[in-house]
Structure formats: C-alpha cells, structure tokens
Design an enzyme around this catalytic site. Structure first.
Site, PDB file in Angstrom:
ATOM      1  NE  ARG A 142      -0.458  -0.186   4.894  1.00 18.56           N
ATOM      2  CZ  ARG A 142      -0.880   0.346   6.006  1.00 18.56           C
ATOM      3  NH1 ARG A 142      -2.112   0.800   6.093  1.00 18.56           N
ATOM      4  NH2 ARG A 142      -0.101   0.435   7.044  1.00 18.56           N
ATOM      5  CG  ASP A 165       6.159  -8.845  11.212  1.00 10.83           C
ATOM      6  OD1 ASP A 165       6.778  -7.767  11.102  1.00 10.83           O
ATOM      7  OD2 ASP A 165       5.274  -9.032  12.059  1.00 10.83           O
ATOM      8  CE1 TYR A 189       6.692   6.547  11.113  1.00 10.15           C
ATOM      9  CE2 TYR A 189       7.037   8.911  10.881  1.00 10.15           C
ATOM     10  CZ  TYR A 189       6.831   7.671  10.312  1.00 10.15           C
ATOM     11  OH  TYR A 189       6.763   7.546   8.939  1.00 10.15           O
ATOM     12  CE  LYS A 203       9.699   5.839   9.191  1.00 10.97           C
ATOM     13  NZ  LYS A 203       9.879   4.888   8.070  1.00 10.97           N
ATOM     14  CB  ILE A 259       3.206  11.062   1.243  1.00  9.75           C
ATOM     15  CG1 ILE A 259       4.655  11.559   1.316  1.00  9.75           C
ATOM     16  CG2 ILE A 259       2.924  10.413  -0.109  1.00  9.75           C
ATOM     17  CD1 ILE A 259       5.027  12.628   0.314  1.00  9.75           C
TER      18      ILE A 259
END
Length: 243
Positions: free
Chosen positions: A14, A63, A155, A159, A188
């Site tokens: 996706r 995974d 997060y 990152k 995005i």
C-alpha cells in the site's frame, strides 16, 4: 551471483511501497514484493498488476519486526536466486501520542518495526551484496526523522535512527560499489495521514500541496538506477520545501 536487477521492497502492498513496486517495474527492475502472512491476496493482486504492464514480480513473506522470520525467508531466497541488486526498506508503522501519554507498547512496537527492521532485513542480505560488489540500498525515513514532530517522539526516534544507520552502513560498503541512501518523505497522500488537519498542513508547505506516492517512488527508483552510482550516504528530502 546474479546479474538481474532484482529489488526487494518491504511493506509493498500500500501507499508508498506499492507505488515503488509499480515504478520500479516500469523502470525495468524485477520486483520482489514483501508481505505479511494474511495479505497474500493483496500481494498476488499487485504481482498480477505488475505483470499486466509488462513487468516482472515475485513474492516473499516475512514480518520485518520478526528477526528469525526475516532471516529464514531471506536466506532461502538468496540460496535459490542469488543476491538482490537493491533493497528498499519501506515498511514501517506509527503509534502517535504525546510522550507523557505514550505507553510501553507504543514505543516498543514502533522501534521494533521501523528501526530493528533495518538490521532484520539487511543483515541477512548484505554479505551476498558485498560479494557481488554492487548494489543499492534505499531507506525510507521521514520528515519527522529529520525535523522531529510533536506526538511522534517514538516515530521520529525510529526514523532519525534509520538515517544514522544508513549513513554508517554507507561508509562500510562504499568500497564494494554499494550505495546506501535515505529518502525522507514529507506529508504524503496515504492512509497514514488520516485525521490530520490537512488544510492547515498544506499552508506550512511551500508548494501548497501534499505529496503523492509517485513523488517518492520516482526518487527511490532513481537512487536504485545505474545513474545514481556516485550518490551515497545522503538524505534526499521529498517534501515540497517543508523545513
């Protein structure tokens, strides 16, 4: 040793990952579509879509947060097919919350997936890539990893960690003609931005629009190309000028 330009894309079903698969297939790469267990139907659909446009694709299940599962699947692939030309580390999750309200699982699951996934996926494949003395690695970071973002301490940490890991690995493998770069998307149009005040967000972006998955896929495909052979240890921000 394989001369095929085969590229593994993690989290391929996706958003940005899916668009990367399509763009790479259009650009002549053979795409290896990574998916997790229950998503085999979606993976098969994407494979058929790629084949319908004249591309080549295969499937691999693991995974990225499960180290042993990654190792078994990737070692089996390498034994049967030889080394990848490139790897696109795209898979990731977010569990947003203000830091004081963040629980252990919010932190652990994001770091385990986004940052540990770097080791879990690349460690089994890197020796083969070094032996063939060529290759490309593209890591999907984020504007949050470059700037930090409220409500995303976990997060942002994961990152930002990917950027550090990519830069260090780039130094180690540069003499083997392997490049390692990070792409840092801005805001995005994917399901990860659901719930954001998009009108307010767009006002902060100099180009006054959200990015599209195609914008990221184009940058990723270029970094995987022969033409990008002298670009390594870089963070390419694709964010409409967001600072």
């Amino acid at each position: 040793m394989s001369d095929k330009r085969t590229v593994l894309v993690t989290g391929a079903l996706r958003g940005i990952g899916r668009e990367c698969c399509i763009q790479l297939a259009q650009d002549g790469f053979e795409v290896v579509i990574n998916y997790r267990g229950a998503n085999v139907g979606k993976a098969e659909t994407l494979k058929k879509e790629i084949e319908s446009i004249g591309g080549s694709a295969s499937l691999i299940k693991f995974d990225i947060s499960n180290r042993e599962e990654c190792r078994q699947a990737l070692e089996a692939y390498l034994e049967a097919n030889g080394s990848f030309w490139g790897v696109v580390l795209n898979a990731g999750i977010c569990r947003d919350n203000v830091f004081v309200a963040m629980d252990d699982d919010d932190w652990d699951s994001v770091l385990r997936t986004n940052l540990d996934g770097f080791y879990n996926v690349l460690h089994p494949v890197m020796m083969a890539m070094c032996k063939q003395r060529k290759g490309r690695v593209v890591v999907l970071s984020s504007v949050s990893g470059v700037m930090g973002n409220r409500g995303q301490v976990n997060y942002s940490a994961s990152k930002a960690g990917l950027i550090g890991a990519a830069k260090a690995l780039a130094l180690e493998v540069a003499s083997r003609n392997i490049t390692v770069n990070a792409v840092a998307p801005g805001v995005i149009e994917t399901d990860m931005i659901e719930g954001l005040p998009l009108e307010e967000v767009q006002k902060m972006i100099p180009m006054k629009r959200l990015g599209k998955p195609e914008d990221i896929a184009a940058a990723v495909s270029f970094l995987l190309s022969e033409n990008a052979g002298y670009i390594t240890r870089q963070v390419i921000s694709v964010n409409g000028g967001l600072q």
